[in-house]
Design an enzyme around this catalytic site. Structure first.
Site, PDB file in Angstrom:
ATOM      1  N   GLY A  46      62.123 127.567  21.230  1.00  0.00           N
ATOM      2  CA  GLY A  46      61.752 126.735  20.092  1.00  0.00           C
ATOM      3  C   GLY A  46      62.079 125.287  20.395  1.00  0.00           C
ATOM      4  N   GLN A  51      64.426 116.799  18.272  1.00  0.00           N
ATOM      5  CA  GLN A  51      65.074 116.894  19.591  1.00  0.00           C
ATOM      6  C   GLN A  51      64.428 115.986  20.631  1.00  0.00           C
ATOM      7  OE1 GLN A  51      64.774 121.396  19.360  1.00  0.00           O
ATOM      8  NE2 GLN A  51      66.647 121.173  20.565  1.00  0.00           N
ATOM      9  N   CYS A  92      71.144 126.130  22.226  1.00  0.00           N
ATOM     10  CA  CYS A  92      70.273 125.039  21.799  1.00  0.00           C
ATOM     11  C   CYS A  92      70.033 124.126  22.990  1.00  0.00           C
ATOM     12  CB  CYS A  92      70.940 124.259  20.664  1.00  0.00           C
ATOM     13  SG  CYS A  92      69.940 122.885  20.054  1.00  0.00           S
ATOM     14  N   LEU A  93      68.791 123.717  23.168  1.00  0.00           N
ATOM     15  CA  LEU A  93      68.467 122.807  24.275  1.00  0.00           C
ATOM     16  C   LEU A  93      69.191 121.472  24.107  1.00  0.00           C
ATOM     17  CD1 LEU A  93      64.653 123.588  24.589  1.00  0.00           C
ATOM     18  CD2 LEU A  93      66.518 124.400  26.054  1.00  0.00           C
ATOM     19  N   HIS A 134      66.869 127.909  12.816  1.00  0.00           N
ATOM     20  CA  HIS A 134      67.513 126.971  13.753  1.00  0.00           C
ATOM     21  C   HIS A 134      66.672 125.685  13.874  1.00  0.00           C
ATOM     22  CE1 HIS A 134      69.573 126.254  17.832  1.00  0.00           C
ATOM     23  NE2 HIS A 134      68.532 125.443  17.883  1.00  0.00           N
ATOM     24  N   GLU A 135      65.345 125.844  13.977  1.00  0.00           N
ATOM     25  CA  GLU A 135      64.461 124.664  14.128  1.00  0.00           C
ATOM     26  C   GLU A 135      64.383 123.861  12.830  1.00  0.00           C
ATOM     27  OE1 GLU A 135      64.018 124.176  17.034  1.00  0.00           O
ATOM     28  OE2 GLU A 135      64.104 126.202  17.852  1.00  0.00           O
ATOM     29  N   HIS A 138      67.238 121.589  12.552  1.00  0.00           N
ATOM     30  CA  HIS A 138      67.083 120.345  13.334  1.00  0.00           C
ATOM     31  C   HIS A 138      66.372 119.272  12.517  1.00  0.00           C
ATOM     32  CE1 HIS A 138      68.575 121.198  17.355  1.00  0.00           C
ATOM     33  NE2 HIS A 138      67.834 122.294  17.487  1.00  0.00           N
TER      34      HIS A 138
HETATM   35  O1  GNR Z   1      65.832 128.275  23.433  1.00  0.00           O
HETATM   36  C1  GNR Z   1      66.523 128.495  22.436  1.00  0.00           C
HETATM   37  N1  GNR Z   1      67.112 129.700  22.283  1.00  0.00           N
HETATM   38  C2  GNR Z   1      67.739 130.091  21.115  1.00  0.00           C
HETATM   39  C3  GNR Z   1      68.555 131.220  21.163  1.00  0.00           C
HETATM   40  C4  GNR Z   1      69.173 131.669  20.026  1.00  0.00           C
HETATM   41  C5  GNR Z   1      68.988 131.020  18.837  1.00  0.00           C
HETATM   42  C6  GNR Z   1      68.205 129.886  18.775  1.00  0.00           C
HETATM   43  C7  GNR Z   1      67.586 129.423  19.904  1.00  0.00           C
HETATM   44  S1  GNR Z   1      66.572 128.027  19.816  1.00  0.00           S
HETATM   45  C8  GNR Z   1      66.726 127.427  21.439  1.00  0.00           C
HETATM   46  C9  GNR Z   1      65.828 126.231  21.656  1.00  0.00           C
HETATM   47  C10 GNR Z   1      66.279 125.108  20.756  1.00  0.00           C
HETATM   48  O2  GNR Z   1      67.260 124.462  20.927  1.00  0.00           O
HETATM   49  N2  GNR Z   1      65.561 124.886  19.684  1.00  0.00           N
HETATM   50  O3  GNR Z   1      65.927 123.947  18.807  1.00  0.00           O
HETATM   51 NI    NI Z   2      68.062 123.748  18.991  1.00  0.00          NI
END
Ligand code: GNR
Ligand code: NI
Length: 168
Positions: A46, A51, A92-93, A134-135, A138
């Site tokens: 995601g 980001q 999270c990236l 999660h997104e 952000h």
């Molecule tokens: O790549 C991602 N893996 C992930 C694993 C568990 C819960 C959420 C994520 S999202 C993350 C990519 C990211 O940072 N998206 O904002």
């Molecule tokens: Ni993230």
């Protein structure tokens, strides 16, 4: 298309609350394409516009193994369908190299615009529901590290701050 730079915690720009997308244009679609390229290159499942330092309410996801299920959500509105919480080791990236257990509702519904600007709704569970929450966080300037203990968060901040200084 381009691979964009991903902001990393504790960059204060990750705390920006994104504004609504007012119109879905060719520029929006170009950004979406670059976000997919950036997410697939990382690799990640995601990516929220926040980001890549674009403070507009749009995000992309793909939890497939072979980049075959791209999903676009513009101006997403999330509601909880089943308040029962599940736990997952999230990464999270923007917080590279760190994984922590986060509890979130198991099932959510979302209404959003697609890449043509057309409204759609769907219900998500499992990893898709986790990732969407999660997104959406952000887009409100929130990170998964906000759900863990202040001590753990501080440790991550120290380690990432240090490696960012080394990279200049
Ligand atoms: O790549 C991602 N893996 C992930 C694993 C568990 C819960 C959420 C994520 S999202 C993350 C990519 C990211 O940072 N998206 O904002
Ligand atoms: Ni993230």
């Amino acid at each position: 298309m381009a691979v964009l730079e991903i902001l990393e915690f504790p960059d204060p720009r990750l705390r920006t609350k994104a504004a609504s997308v007012t119109e879905v244009t060719n520029d929006t679609r170009r950004l979406i394409d670059s976000m997919f390229e950036t997410m697939y290159a990382a690799p990640g499942i995601g990516l929220a516009a926040t980001q890549v330092n674009v403070h507009r309410r749009l995000l992309v996801m793909d939890i497939s193994e072979d980049q075959s299920e791209p999903l676009v959500f513009i101006n997403p509105k999330l509601t909880v369908v089943n308040a029962e919480l599940g736990e997952y080791d999230e990464g999270c990236l923007s917080v590279p190299g760190f994984y922590e257990t986060v509890h979130r509702p198991l099932c959510v519904a979302v209404t959003a615009l697609d890449r043509e600007g057309k409204r759609f709704s769907k219900e998500l569970n499992g990893l898709l529901a986790i990732c969407l929450q999660h997104e959406c966080d952000h887009l409100d300037g929130k990170l998964f590290v906000d759900y863990i203990s202040p001590l753990k968060r501080q440790r991550i901040r120290n380690k990432l701050g240090k490696s960012q200084r080394h990279r200049g």
